[in-house]
Write an enzyme that holds these catalytic residues in place. Structure first.
Site, PDB file in Angstrom:
ATOM      1  N   HIS A  41       0.828  -1.197   0.000  1.00 30.23           N
ATOM      2  CA  HIS A  41       0.000   0.000   0.000  1.00 30.23           C
ATOM      3  C   HIS A  41       0.869   1.257   0.000  1.00 30.23           C
ATOM      4  CE1 HIS A  41      -3.891  -2.117   1.586  1.00 30.23           C
ATOM      5  NE2 HIS A  41      -3.431  -2.623   0.457  1.00 30.23           N
ATOM      6  N   GLU A  69       1.320   3.736   2.073  1.00 27.00           N
ATOM      7  CA  GLU A  69       2.076   4.037   3.284  1.00 27.00           C
ATOM      8  C   GLU A  69       3.381   3.229   3.340  1.00 27.00           C
ATOM      9  OE1 GLU A  69      -2.346   3.898   4.613  1.00 27.00           O
ATOM     10  OE2 GLU A  69      -1.090   3.115   2.995  1.00 27.00           O
ATOM     11  N   CYS A  81      -1.990  -1.485   7.348  1.00 23.58           N
ATOM     12  CA  CYS A  81      -1.077  -0.335   7.399  1.00 23.58           C
ATOM     13  C   CYS A  81      -1.175   0.406   8.736  1.00 23.58           C
ATOM     14  CB  CYS A  81      -1.394   0.626   6.255  1.00 23.58           C
ATOM     15  SG  CYS A  81      -1.016  -0.070   4.643  1.00 23.58           S
ATOM     16  N   THR A  86     -24.502  -2.141 -31.383  1.00 21.83           N
ATOM     17  CA  THR A  86     -23.158  -1.552 -31.487  1.00 21.83           C
ATOM     18  C   THR A  86     -22.138  -2.625 -31.852  1.00 21.83           C
ATOM     19  OG1 THR A  86     -23.683   0.187 -29.902  1.00 21.83           O
ATOM     20  CG2 THR A  86     -21.364  -0.304 -30.231  1.00 21.83           C
ATOM     21  N   ASP A  89     -20.469  -2.003 -35.470  1.00 22.31           N
ATOM     22  CA  ASP A  89     -19.104  -1.466 -35.408  1.00 22.31           C
ATOM     23  C   ASP A  89     -18.025  -2.543 -35.279  1.00 22.31           C
ATOM     24  OD1 ASP A  89     -20.502   0.886 -35.402  1.00 22.31           O
ATOM     25  OD2 ASP A  89     -20.078   1.402 -33.308  1.00 22.31           O
ATOM     26  N   ARG A  94      -5.922   0.486 -27.331  1.00 19.29           N
ATOM     27  CA  ARG A  94      -4.938   0.264 -28.393  1.00 19.29           C
ATOM     28  C   ARG A  94      -4.039   1.471 -28.631  1.00 19.29           C
ATOM     29  NH1 ARG A  94      -9.722  -1.118 -30.102  1.00 19.29           N
ATOM     30  NH2 ARG A  94      -9.949   0.547 -31.633  1.00 19.29           N
ATOM     31  N   GLU A 145     -20.532   2.461 -23.682  1.00 20.27           N
ATOM     32  CA  GLU A 145     -20.272   2.993 -25.022  1.00 20.27           C
ATOM     33  C   GLU A 145     -21.306   2.477 -26.014  1.00 20.27           C
ATOM     34  OE1 GLU A 145     -16.486   2.894 -26.839  1.00 20.27           O
ATOM     35  OE2 GLU A 145     -15.423   3.761 -25.145  1.00 20.27           O
ATOM     36  N   GLY A 193     -25.080   1.919 -28.063  1.00 17.80           N
ATOM     37  CA  GLY A 193     -25.858   2.767 -28.967  1.00 17.80           C
ATOM     38  C   GLY A 193     -26.917   3.534 -28.202  1.00 17.80           C
TER      39      GLY A 193
END
EC number: 3.5.4.26
Length: 341
Positions: A51, A53, A87, A198, A202, A209, A283, A285
């Protein structure tokens, strides 16, 4: 800004370096200060690793200074054993004279217990410094634990006259540099979601990428399993969930989850919560996006406008019930940012 706020702000800067890499853990940054000088810094880099800390403590060249130092951390130190030791116990063991915390941890395994441990050990604890900013840093983590669902980010592109495509056929709206910006956004989310249309129209890969980063988990809503198995969304580049009304099974990196069309969003949220998915970029339609909007099941939206394109005919873009919180300009694109307050 006072001194505490300056150091907490640095904690936030450090934490942001790991954006997209710590799921299901939160983003956390830590700074150690001795007599007004930063002697150690660290941030949580990925789940299962030390973590913030611990990284900060390890970076201090003279450990003898730690007992006389103040430790600043953007989120309450953990108090339970997970993949790493607690921690809070380490801070008590070292004997820091003061600890300054940005926001308390909403995870029921911590939730004030870390602060309690520190105070019981006689450490001077200050909380709530830059709390709003620290909560914004971990908006996904807080939404997941407090609302028992992922943080939902909607995203789409539209022409100046409000269409998502031209004559119902895919058309380029975003500039190349905007694509890179969007891929960077993808890299910072835990999962990405599209619907049947979609995926069919597409044939997207839904991967990162154009920037360096981790591919998000892919979520496909395909009730009748219409998307062919050789489409990009099924390739081995990322773990993929397929919500459908036909079958429930595991095929390598593909998980088919059977669901009903009715109350589907409720089942989706419950399943993603169980899978510990903390954020989803939608994302899809128009129909998919509008379902989330109509159910008020969204936290943030990013809408890309191309003010130079007028399609006149096509799929009408979704409608948000609020005004934008702000906007930015990239190349020929104006990007509007919305929050569901």
């Amino acid at each position: 800004m006072n001194h505490d706020e300056i150091y907490l702000h640095r904690c936030i800067e450090l934490a942001e370096k790991a954006a997209g890499n710590t799921f299901p853990n939160p983003l956390v940054g830590c700074v150690i200060v001795h007599n007004g000088v930063i002697i150690g810094e660290g941030y949580h880099q990925r789940a299962g690793s030390p973590h913030a800390e611990i990284h900060a403590i390890a970076s201090v060249k003279n450990p003898e200074l730690l007992r006389e130092s103040t430790l600043y951390v953007s989120l309450e130190p953990c108090s339970h054993y997970g993949k790493t030791p607690p921690c809070a116990a380490k801070l008590v063991e070292i004997g820091f004279k003061r600890v300054v915390i940005g926001s308390t941890d909403c995870n029921e395994k911590v939730c004030g217990q870390g602060i309690k441990l520190l105070k019981q050990a006689g450490i001077d604890v200050t909380t709530g410094v830059l709390e709003k900013e620290c909560r914004e840093l971990n908006k996904r983590f807080f939404t997941y634990h407090e609302k028992k669902r992922p943080y939902i980010l909607l995203k789409w592109a539209q022409s100046a006259d409000g269409f998502m495509d031209k004559n119902f056929q895919p058309a380029a709206i975003s500039a190349q540099i905007t694509h890179q910006y969007m891929h960077q956004m993808r890299a910072e989310e835990h999962a990405i979601l599209v619907g049947t249309n979609t995926a069919l129209n597409d044939n997207p890969s839904l991967t990162v990428r154009q920037v360096s980063g981790k591919n998000p988990i892919r979520i496909l809503i395909d009730f009748d399993l219409k998307v062919p198995s050789d489409f990009n969304i099924f390739n081995a580049e990322a773990k993929t969930f397929i919500f459908n009304s036909v079958k429930e099974m595991q095929e390598g990196h593909l998980t088919f989850i059977k669901t009903e069309r009715q109350h589907f969003l409720k089942h989706l949220m419950a399943t993603l919560f169980e899978e510990q998915i903390q954020s989803v970029m939608v994302e899809g339609g128009r129909n998919t996006l509008q379902q989330f909007i109509d159910s008020s099941l969204w936290d943030e939206a990013v809408v890309i406008h191309n003010e130079h394109l007028h399609f006149k005919k096509g799929t009408v873009a979704p409608v948000l019930p609020v005004a934008p919180d702000g906007k930015s300009v990239i190349s020929e694109n104006t990007i509007y940012h919305y929050k569901n307050h």
